[in-house]
Design an enzyme around this catalytic site. Structure first.
Site, PDB file in Angstrom:
ATOM      1  N   LYS A  33      28.144  43.904  34.302  1.00  0.00           N
ATOM      2  CA  LYS A  33      27.719  45.298  34.497  1.00  0.00           C
ATOM      3  C   LYS A  33      28.881  46.164  34.979  1.00  0.00           C
ATOM      4  O   LYS A  33      29.133  47.243  34.435  1.00  0.00           O
ATOM      5  CB  LYS A  33      26.580  45.366  35.525  1.00  0.00           C
ATOM      6  CG  LYS A  33      25.310  44.679  35.076  1.00  0.00           C
ATOM      7  CD  LYS A  33      24.206  44.827  36.106  1.00  0.00           C
ATOM      8  CE  LYS A  33      24.476  44.131  37.431  1.00  0.00           C
ATOM      9  NZ  LYS A  33      24.588  42.669  37.343  1.00  0.00           N
ATOM     10  N   THR A  34      29.559  45.658  36.005  1.00  0.00           N
ATOM     11  CA  THR A  34      30.665  46.442  36.560  1.00  0.00           C
ATOM     12  C   THR A  34      31.785  46.560  35.529  1.00  0.00           C
ATOM     13  O   THR A  34      32.424  47.603  35.389  1.00  0.00           O
ATOM     14  CB  THR A  34      31.165  45.784  37.862  1.00  0.00           C
ATOM     15  OG1 THR A  34      30.060  45.681  38.757  1.00  0.00           O
ATOM     16  CG2 THR A  34      32.255  46.596  38.522  1.00  0.00           C
ATOM     17  N   ASP A 225      27.041  52.412  39.852  1.00  0.00           N
ATOM     18  CA  ASP A 225      26.949  50.946  39.935  1.00  0.00           C
ATOM     19  C   ASP A 225      25.937  50.585  41.023  1.00  0.00           C
ATOM     20  O   ASP A 225      25.678  51.386  41.918  1.00  0.00           O
ATOM     21  CB  ASP A 225      28.331  50.358  40.282  1.00  0.00           C
ATOM     22  CG  ASP A 225      28.451  48.867  39.922  1.00  0.00           C
ATOM     23  OD1 ASP A 225      27.456  48.288  39.437  1.00  0.00           O
ATOM     24  OD2 ASP A 225      29.537  48.293  40.122  1.00  0.00           O
ATOM     25  N   GLU A 226      25.373  49.403  40.978  1.00  0.00           N
ATOM     26  CA  GLU A 226      24.422  48.929  42.001  1.00  0.00           C
ATOM     27  C   GLU A 226      23.297  49.948  42.215  1.00  0.00           C
ATOM     28  O   GLU A 226      22.944  50.270  43.355  1.00  0.00           O
ATOM     29  CB  GLU A 226      25.150  48.672  43.330  1.00  0.00           C
ATOM     30  CG  GLU A 226      26.391  47.799  43.226  1.00  0.00           C
ATOM     31  CD  GLU A 226      26.117  46.311  43.228  1.00  0.00           C
ATOM     32  OE1 GLU A 226      24.924  45.925  43.231  1.00  0.00           O
ATOM     33  OE2 GLU A 226      27.083  45.533  43.200  1.00  0.00           O
ATOM     34  N   GLN A 256      18.752  42.004  42.660  1.00  0.00           N
ATOM     35  CA  GLN A 256      19.762  42.067  43.721  1.00  0.00           C
ATOM     36  C   GLN A 256      19.539  43.255  44.651  1.00  0.00           C
ATOM     37  O   GLN A 256      20.465  43.703  45.335  1.00  0.00           O
ATOM     38  CB  GLN A 256      21.157  42.143  43.120  1.00  0.00           C
ATOM     39  CG  GLN A 256      21.557  40.897  42.372  1.00  0.00           C
ATOM     40  CD  GLN A 256      23.004  40.966  41.891  1.00  0.00           C
ATOM     41  OE1 GLN A 256      23.934  40.955  42.663  1.00  0.00           O
ATOM     42  NE2 GLN A 256      23.177  41.043  40.580  1.00  0.00           N
ATOM     43  N   ARG A 614      27.399  34.623  43.910  1.00  0.00           N
ATOM     44  CA  ARG A 614      28.801  35.006  44.145  1.00  0.00           C
ATOM     45  C   ARG A 614      29.739  33.874  43.722  1.00  0.00           C
ATOM     46  O   ARG A 614      30.937  34.058  43.584  1.00  0.00           O
ATOM     47  CB  ARG A 614      29.061  35.314  45.632  1.00  0.00           C
ATOM     48  CG  ARG A 614      28.289  36.464  46.262  1.00  0.00           C
ATOM     49  CD  ARG A 614      28.370  37.731  45.488  1.00  0.00           C
ATOM     50  NE  ARG A 614      27.188  37.858  44.634  1.00  0.00           N
ATOM     51  CZ  ARG A 614      27.150  38.616  43.538  1.00  0.00           C
ATOM     52  NH1 ARG A 614      28.199  39.293  43.151  1.00  0.00           N
ATOM     53  NH2 ARG A 614      26.050  38.696  42.815  1.00  0.00           N
TER      54      ARG A 614
HETATM   55  N1  LIG Z   1      33.043  39.616  27.980  1.00  0.00           N
HETATM   56  C1  LIG Z   1      33.644  39.025  29.013  1.00  0.00           C
HETATM   57  N2  LIG Z   1      34.615  38.130  28.814  1.00  0.00           N
HETATM   58  C2  LIG Z   1      35.219  37.507  29.845  1.00  0.00           C
HETATM   59  N3  LIG Z   1      34.905  37.697  31.133  1.00  0.00           N
HETATM   60  C3  LIG Z   1      33.947  38.596  31.403  1.00  0.00           C
HETATM   61  C4  LIG Z   1      33.262  39.288  30.374  1.00  0.00           C
HETATM   62  N4  LIG Z   1      32.356  40.103  30.971  1.00  0.00           N
HETATM   63  C5  LIG Z   1      32.484  39.929  32.299  1.00  0.00           C
HETATM   64  N5  LIG Z   1      33.433  39.025  32.575  1.00  0.00           N
HETATM   65  C6  LIG Z   1      33.836  38.537  33.913  1.00  0.00           C
HETATM   66  O1  LIG Z   1      32.689  38.016  34.554  1.00  0.00           O
HETATM   67  C7  LIG Z   1      32.697  38.310  35.935  1.00  0.00           C
HETATM   68  C8  LIG Z   1      31.436  39.078  36.318  1.00  0.00           C
HETATM   69  O2  LIG Z   1      31.491  40.396  35.789  1.00  0.00           O
HETATM   70  P1  LIG Z   1      30.986  41.645  36.602  1.00  0.00           P
HETATM   71  O3  LIG Z   1      31.479  41.570  38.001  1.00  0.00           O
HETATM   72  O4  LIG Z   1      31.276  42.847  35.825  1.00  0.00           O
HETATM   73  O5  LIG Z   1      29.419  41.327  36.602  1.00  0.00           O
HETATM   74  P2  LIG Z   1      28.250  42.138  37.285  1.00  0.00           P
HETATM   75  O6  LIG Z   1      27.128  42.129  36.326  1.00  0.00           O
HETATM   76  O7  LIG Z   1      28.752  43.450  37.735  1.00  0.00           O
HETATM   77  O8  LIG Z   1      27.920  41.196  38.520  1.00  0.00           O
HETATM   78  P3  LIG Z   1      27.100  41.550  39.859  1.00  0.00           P
HETATM   79  O9  LIG Z   1      25.672  41.623  39.460  1.00  0.00           O
HETATM   80  O10 LIG Z   1      27.362  40.412  40.766  1.00  0.00           O
HETATM   81  O11 LIG Z   1      27.625  42.864  40.353  1.00  0.00           O
HETATM   82  C9  LIG Z   1      33.961  39.091  36.191  1.00  0.00           C
HETATM   83  O12 LIG Z   1      34.954  38.216  36.630  1.00  0.00           O
HETATM   84  C10 LIG Z   1      34.284  39.661  34.834  1.00  0.00           C
HETATM   85  O13 LIG Z   1      35.649  39.923  34.695  1.00  0.00           O
HETATM   86 MG   LIG Z   2      28.815  44.321  39.658  1.00  0.00          MG
END
Ligand SMILES: Nc1ncnc2c1ncn2[C@@H]1O[C@H](COP(=O)(O)OP(=O)(O)OP(=O)(O)O)[C@@H](O)[C@H]1O
Ligand SMILES: [Mg+2]
Length: 782
Positions: A33-34, A225-226, A256, A614
């Site tokens: 997402k981020t 975000d969040e 979350q 995490r």
């Molecule tokens: N398409 C992709 N290819 C490789 N790595 C990825 C890809 N998408 C995300 N990642 C990696 O996966 C990890 C999680 O991504 P991110 O932090 O954006 O998730 P999130 O959904 O925001 O998580 P959270 O819910 O914990 O905030 C990060 O290290 C990110 O760089």
């Molecule tokens: Mg995130």
């Protein structure tokens, strides 16, 4: 840009390049997402959107900074600089400074932090002669905070009989009066508290349509975000600003949502589709962060919640190691398990300290972990404890600086008017406060015009007040030419602060001096940093704003290799290769305060979900059978959350009967080879077998073996030498014992007393050996 877009999967790409219109991305932890938000901003810029027109709201300023850095790599540094990114509080504090005069505030208003608010509320309670046990200032503050976050102003409060009734029922009929006094005093002091930053922004946007229009036109694209953790006040701001262009992209995970206790409203995410027309909904399902074991375990937990959106989370990552569950006797023991595991892992797998995070439910839990880490020389950093800027000596210096730019700042003034001591007593200060309230003026104004007021003080005191005013005014003059660093340096020297600390001479005094030095270093950095960006001069006001809104994560420059310790709340959005979630015990996690209703318990479960997700490679869950809480040793049971995880993902280590004889882990009772102090065994409570064992996933202990540790088998323990008493009580000639190196053998003789008890043992494979029981760590097997 193409190159970067290829770093996204298809499901991620779609929302990234969906340029216009309202959209929501709902997806589980670690699904990117981020990452999508970050790339989306870069994409918008590559499509010609001016960075000035993009507003991005994040959970911490650190997160904003990291996103900005990533975007800078993609689109170039100079462009990325112009993006508006940060937390709600920091972004809207900036806007409020620009628009302050419309609301009757000076543009250099002070931001009161929680401690300032607490102090002001406490003094109002005192001035009103209210019972401070009924009116606990923290409880009052949190009540006022929740009113503000629901946009219930003082006037709205007094027009709402239900609220008045509720506070009256809660035996606080004067709450409304305190609220009113608090708001007036903040206003008079030219101060906004954290909640005001949102409340006043709402006021600004609703009362002044031209201001709303200005910022609607400015922020053509808004990203949040969040989003699951926004409160009502934040929700309304986003709503208002995005109303014109409706280019709003929010991302979040209902699973979350962990800030309901601070007013976050999960309905903001659930109702998003109703708030805008033609909302595009995106879902991401693939987790990139964690192993299969972790993802599946996390799924199996969150399934237990009734209130949730249906979501799929899977990963193509490796199966990975199972989640290790460790049981300890005491919290000290738990700390040592964590430290020794980190130590071993680092050695065996070439890991860095920064590959590890230790997460807990409450800050108080960090102590036993810290002790253990220190003993092993493992560098660590605690996030979210008492932050640097909260320390007394730092607050003192900052209070001088605050008063220089805003002499109306009541809390700053009260802190330093007599510090270092200059003979202005509390009675005088009280008189000044009463008079200031009576004239509806600031304390500083009353002091300046003391002869025209009704304040009755002798001429000696008057002179002292005058000296103080002259001092502050001389600083104000200097502030017009000097930068923050030069000013602060001058202030600490000439105000007598440094002299006061030097006088102290104790090690604490020296540490305080060092902290002030550190503050000055930080200021120097700030000044240099601002010069580099070249858009500002590093003004005092900007520095103080940064400080007031710094979240503890922000201070982390990522420049040293350390293990991270923090509460789960603070860990949101972060990731680490190895994560320990400690203190998984009933009444601690889930917290005793959150088990009253299903929705509270579900929030605790979401918190656990956040904690577990995490971890990238390895997760550890630990709990202790007894723990010091509120200064007492209390028994505890394993958290229900451990049992809720599908056991196929767990690796339950150290059944109790083995632990007792493991020198590394049983140090609480025996002391250990490294000289760690043993705990008085009198204080250790042993649990009956059935409670000591996980109901699921581990076999029942053999009651024979377990006997050795149950209280009824212990003779009264010698107070002076508890270590050996344990052995005295249980080892007898004829016992079959097991030794780590020599294997099993029969006890043929016991001799000596106290710490010197020795046993002669005939080992099957080693022959007869005489062992000092204090060190031998024998297991009785028959
Ligand atoms: N398409 C992709 N290819 C490789 N790595 C990825 C890809 N998408 C995300 N990642 C990696 O996966 C990890 C999680 O991504 P991110 O932090 O954006 O998730 P999130 O959904 O925001 O998580 P959270 O819910 O914990 O905030 C990060 O290290 C990110 O760089
Ligand atoms: Mg995130």
């Amino acid at each position: 840009m193409e190159k970067y877009l290829s770093q996204l999967n298809e499901a991620q790409l779609e929302p990234t390049i969906q340029k216009d219109g309202p959209m929501i991305i709902i997806a589980g932890a670690g699904s990117g997402k981020t990452r999508v938000l970050t790339y989306r901003i870069a994409y918008l810029m590559s499509q010609g959107v001016d960075p000035f027109n993009i507003l991005s709201l994040t959970f911490t300023n650190k997160a904003a900074r990291e996103m900005k850095e990533r975007i800078a790599q993609i689109v170039g540094t100079s462009e990325a600089k112009n993006l508006w990114m940060g937390t709600f509080h920091s972004v809207f504090a900036k806007i409020l400074r620009i628009e302050a005069d419309r609301l009757g505030y000076p543009s250099n208003f002070t931001i009161y932090d929680t401690q300032d608010s607490d102090r002001l509320i406490a003094s109002i309670i005192k001035e009103m002669n209210l019972d401070k046990d009924l009116y606990k200032y923290k409880a009052v503050r949190s009540r006022i905070s929740s009113y503000k976050n629901s946009l219930i102003t003082v006037r709205a409060y007094f027009q709402n009989p239900e609220l008045i009734e509720a506070d009256t029922m809660a035996r606080r009929p004067r709450l409304g009066d305190i609220y009113k006094a608090y708001v007036e005093r903040c206003f008079k002091a030219g101060a906004m508290d954290f909640d005001d930053l949102l409340l006043k922004t709402n006021e600004l946007l609703t009362r002044f349509p031209e201001v709303l229009m200005k910022y609607q036109n400015r922020f053509k694209y808004i990203l949040v975000d969040e989003y699951q953790d926004t409160n009502h006040s934040q929700y309304l701001i986003v709503r208002a600003l995005s109303d014109k262009f409706q280019n709003i992209c929010v991302v979040g995970d209902d699973a979350q949502s962990i800030y309901a206790f601070r007013g976050a409203n999960i309905n903001n995410i659930l109702n998003f589709q109703k708030d805008y027309d033609d909302v595009k909904v995106f879902r991401l399902e693939q987790n990139y962060r964690s192993t299969k074991n972790i993802v599946n375990a996390a799924n199996s937990i969150i399934e237990k919640n009734e209130t949730k959106l249906d979501k799929v989370v899977w990963t193509a990552n490796d199966e990975g190691a199972k989640i290790k569950v460790n049981r300890s006797l005491t919290d000290g023991d738990e700390g040592r398990y964590v430290a020794s595991t980190i130590w071993e892992q680092k050695m065996n797998n070439q890991l860095l300290n920064s590959d590890f995070a230790i997460l807990y439910r409450t800050n108080a839990q960090s102590r036993s972990i810290e002790d253990a880490l220190r003993k092993r020389d493992i560098p660590y950093r605690i996030y979210g404890g008492v932050s640097f800027y909260q320390r007394k000596e730092i607050r003192d210096v900052l209070s001088y600086l605050r008063l220089i730019i805003n002499p109306a700042d009541e809390e700053a003034l009260k802190r330093i008017i007599n510090f270092p001591p200059r003979g202005i007593g509390q009675t005088t200060i009280d008189k000044l406060i009463v008079s200031a309230n009576g004239y509806n003026r600031t304390i500083f104004e009353v002091m300046k015009n003391i002869d025209k007021t009704n304040v009755k003080i002798n001429s000696g005191t008057k002179n002292k007040l005058q000296d103080f005013i002259t001092l502050i005014e001389s600083y104000q003059v200097l502030n017009q030419t000097a930068d923050v660093f030069e000013l602060a340096e001058h202030v600490t020297r000439t105000s007598g602060l440094i002299k006061e600390l030097n006088k102290d001479g104790t090690p604490e005094g020296v540490a305080r001096m060092e902290n002030i030095e550190e503050l000055l270093n930080g200021m120097k950095d700030f000044v240099e940093g601002q010069k580099e960006i070249a858009d500002t001069t590093g003004s005092l006001a900007e520095f103080l704003e940064d400080v007031a809104l710094a979240t503890d994560l922000d201070a982390d420059k990522g420049d040293s290799d350390h293990v991270a310790l923090m509460t789960i709340h603070l860990a949101k959005g972060l990731e680490f290769p190895c994560v320990f979630v400690v203190g998984l015990e009933e009444d601690l996690f889930p917290s005793a305060m959150s088990m009253g209703t299903r929705s509270e318990l579900e929030e605790e479960r979401r918190l656990f979900y956040v904690a577990l997700t995490r971890a990238e490679k390895q997760a550890y869950l630990t709990y202790a059978l007894s723990r010091y809480r509120w200064g007492k040793l209390v028994d505890s049971e394993p958290s229900r959350f451990i049992e809720e995880i599908d056991e196929q993902y767990l690796d339950i280590v150290t059944p109790i009967e083995e632990r007792r004889f493991n020198p590394m882990l049983s140090a609480d009772i025996f002391g250990d080879a490294e000289g760690h102090t043993p705990v008085n065994p009198n204080k250790i409570r042993y649990k009956p077998a059935k409670q000591a064992v996980l109901k699921k996933g581990s076999s029942k202990p053999d009651p024979e073996k377990f006997q050795v540790t149950t209280p009824k088998n212990l003779k009264p323990v010698e107070k002076t030498n508890g270590n050996t008493a344990l052995f005295d009580s249980k080892l007898a000639v004829g016992n079959i014992v097991k030794h780590m190196r020599f294997g099993s053998g029969e006890v043929i003789k016991i001799e000596g007393t106290g710490a010197d008890v020795k046993a002669e043992i005939n080992f099957q494979h080693g022959g007869v050996k005489k062992l000092l029981l204090r060190f031998a760590k024998l297991e009785v097997v028959g």
